[in-house]
Design a protein around this motif. Structure first.
Motif, PDB file in Angstrom:
ATOM      1  N   THR A   1      -7.242 -50.212 -50.393  1.00 57.29           N
ATOM      2  CA  THR A   1      -8.683 -50.156 -50.169  1.00 57.29           C
ATOM      3  C   THR A   1      -9.025 -48.541 -49.900  1.00 57.29           C
TER       4      THR A   1
ATOM      5  N   THR B   1      -1.630 -54.270 -51.680  1.00 59.37           N
ATOM      6  CA  THR B   1      -2.979 -53.602 -52.135  1.00 59.37           C
ATOM      7  C   THR B   1      -3.663 -52.651 -51.376  1.00 59.37           C
TER       8      THR B   1
ATOM      9  N   VAL C   1      -8.308 -60.203 -56.232  1.00 58.13           N
ATOM     10  CA  VAL C   1      -7.705 -58.794 -55.883  1.00 58.13           C
ATOM     11  C   VAL C   1      -6.631 -58.682 -56.317  1.00 58.13           C
ATOM     12  N   GLU C   2      -6.170 -57.466 -56.961  1.00 48.23           N
ATOM     13  CA  GLU C   2      -5.065 -56.787 -57.590  1.00 48.23           C
ATOM     14  C   GLU C   2      -4.007 -56.524 -56.525  1.00 48.23           C
ATOM     15  N   TRP C   3      -2.869 -57.192 -56.662  1.00 46.55           N
ATOM     16  CA  TRP C   3      -1.854 -56.932 -55.793  1.00 46.55           C
ATOM     17  C   TRP C   3      -0.616 -56.590 -56.321  1.00 46.55           C
TER      18      TRP C   3
ATOM     19  N   ALA D   1      -3.074 -63.904 -48.506  1.00 50.14           N
ATOM     20  CA  ALA D   1      -3.702 -62.969 -49.233  1.00 50.14           C
ATOM     21  C   ALA D   1      -5.070 -63.314 -49.840  1.00 50.14           C
ATOM     22  N   THR D   2      -5.247 -64.546 -49.851  1.00 55.44           N
ATOM     23  CA  THR D   2      -6.819 -65.179 -49.993  1.00 55.44           C
ATOM     24  C   THR D   2      -7.469 -64.854 -48.739  1.00 55.44           C
TER      25      THR D   2
ATOM     26  N   ALA E   1      -8.193 -61.264 -48.659  1.00 59.56           N
ATOM     27  CA  ALA E   1      -9.108 -60.902 -49.843  1.00 59.56           C
ATOM     28  C   ALA E   1     -10.590 -60.742 -49.444  1.00 59.56           C
TER      29      ALA E   1
ATOM     30  N   LEU F   1     -11.477 -57.728 -47.240  1.00 62.10           N
ATOM     31  CA  LEU F   1     -11.574 -56.458 -48.089  1.00 62.10           C
ATOM     32  C   LEU F   1     -13.161 -56.052 -48.365  1.00 62.10           C
TER      33      LEU F   1
ATOM     34  N   ARG G   1      -2.677 -61.186 -59.521  1.00 65.64           N
ATOM     35  CA  ARG G   1      -4.236 -61.163 -59.105  1.00 65.64           C
ATOM     36  C   ARG G   1      -4.119 -62.497 -58.255  1.00 65.64           C
TER      37      ARG G   1
ATOM     38  N   ALA H   1      -7.145 -64.065 -55.818  1.00 66.71           N
ATOM     39  CA  ALA H   1      -8.535 -64.182 -55.019  1.00 66.71           C
ATOM     40  C   ALA H   1      -9.367 -63.119 -55.526  1.00 66.71           C
TER      41      ALA H   1
END
Length: 200
Positions: A169, A167, A145-147, A189-190, A193, A196, A141, A143
């Motif tokens: 959407t 990830t 968001v599950e990756w 990734a942050t 996120a 998204l 996880r 920020a």
């Protein structure tokens, strides 16, 4: 009359003319070789001494390219805000197997690579192709968001896909991959996120 064995003026003139001709012929060859050596010396000096700056990386305006891609697709694409020390070297809308793909390549401050690939599909076969059969991943996880995280550093033939985060959407699958550090990957990734859509 001249003495026996004495050189006549004609013979002397012929001998002198022949000596001059030989000297001129030798002088021309020597001059040519000397000129070539001097020219090569100057060229070598210039090659060794002249400072050549590293070529500036080609910077791509990925935000403008993202706006064009959104207009073409009719759906949002991800254009994360990255540190100013990073530069984009690729930003394009392409396709693979009938699936639209939005791609950005980043060069980090440490001169490593990170890529963002957004495929407008949820097909697992597309993901397997995009990551070159990544194997099993682990859930992390970042920020909020599950990756799915895939770490294949040290494996053979993974190229630029040594480490990856994936990830989804409602409209697309987002893949972050590259050769950068974990910290840079998490930074990207942050930033992604933040782009998204909010999940309920």
């Amino acid at each position: 009359m001249s003495e026996a064995g004495a050189e006549t003026p004609e013979e002397k003139a012929d001998r002198v003319a022949e000596a001059r001709r030989k000297r001129r012929a030798n002088q021309t060859t020597r001059n040519l070789i000397g000129s070539l050596v001097a020219s090569l010396g100057i060229v070598l000096f210039l090659v060794l001494v002249v400072v050549r700056p590293d070529p500036a990386p080609l910077a791509i305006d990925y935000v403008a390219a993202a706006a064009e891609a959104e207009a073409s697709l009719g759906t949002p694409v991800i254009a994360p805000v990255v540190p100013p020390t990073w530069s984009a070297n690729r930003a394009e809308l392409a396709g693979s197997g009938g699936i639209d793909e939005w791609a950005i390549g980043f060069i980090t401050a440490e001169r490593t690579f990170l890529g963002l690939l957004q495929g407008f599909t949820d097909e697992q076969s597309w993901l397997q192709d995009a990551l070159r059969d990544p194997g099993e991943g682990e859930t992390v996880r970042i920020a909020g968001v599950e990756w799915q995280r895939y770490d294949r550093r040290g494996a053979d033939d993974v190229g630029l896909r040594a480490i990856a985060l994936v990830t989804s959407t409602p409209e697309s699958t987002v893949v972050l991959y590259g050769t950068a550090t974990d910290a840079d990957l998490e930074l990207l990734a942050t930033a992604v996120a933040a782009e998204l859509p909010a999940t309920d």
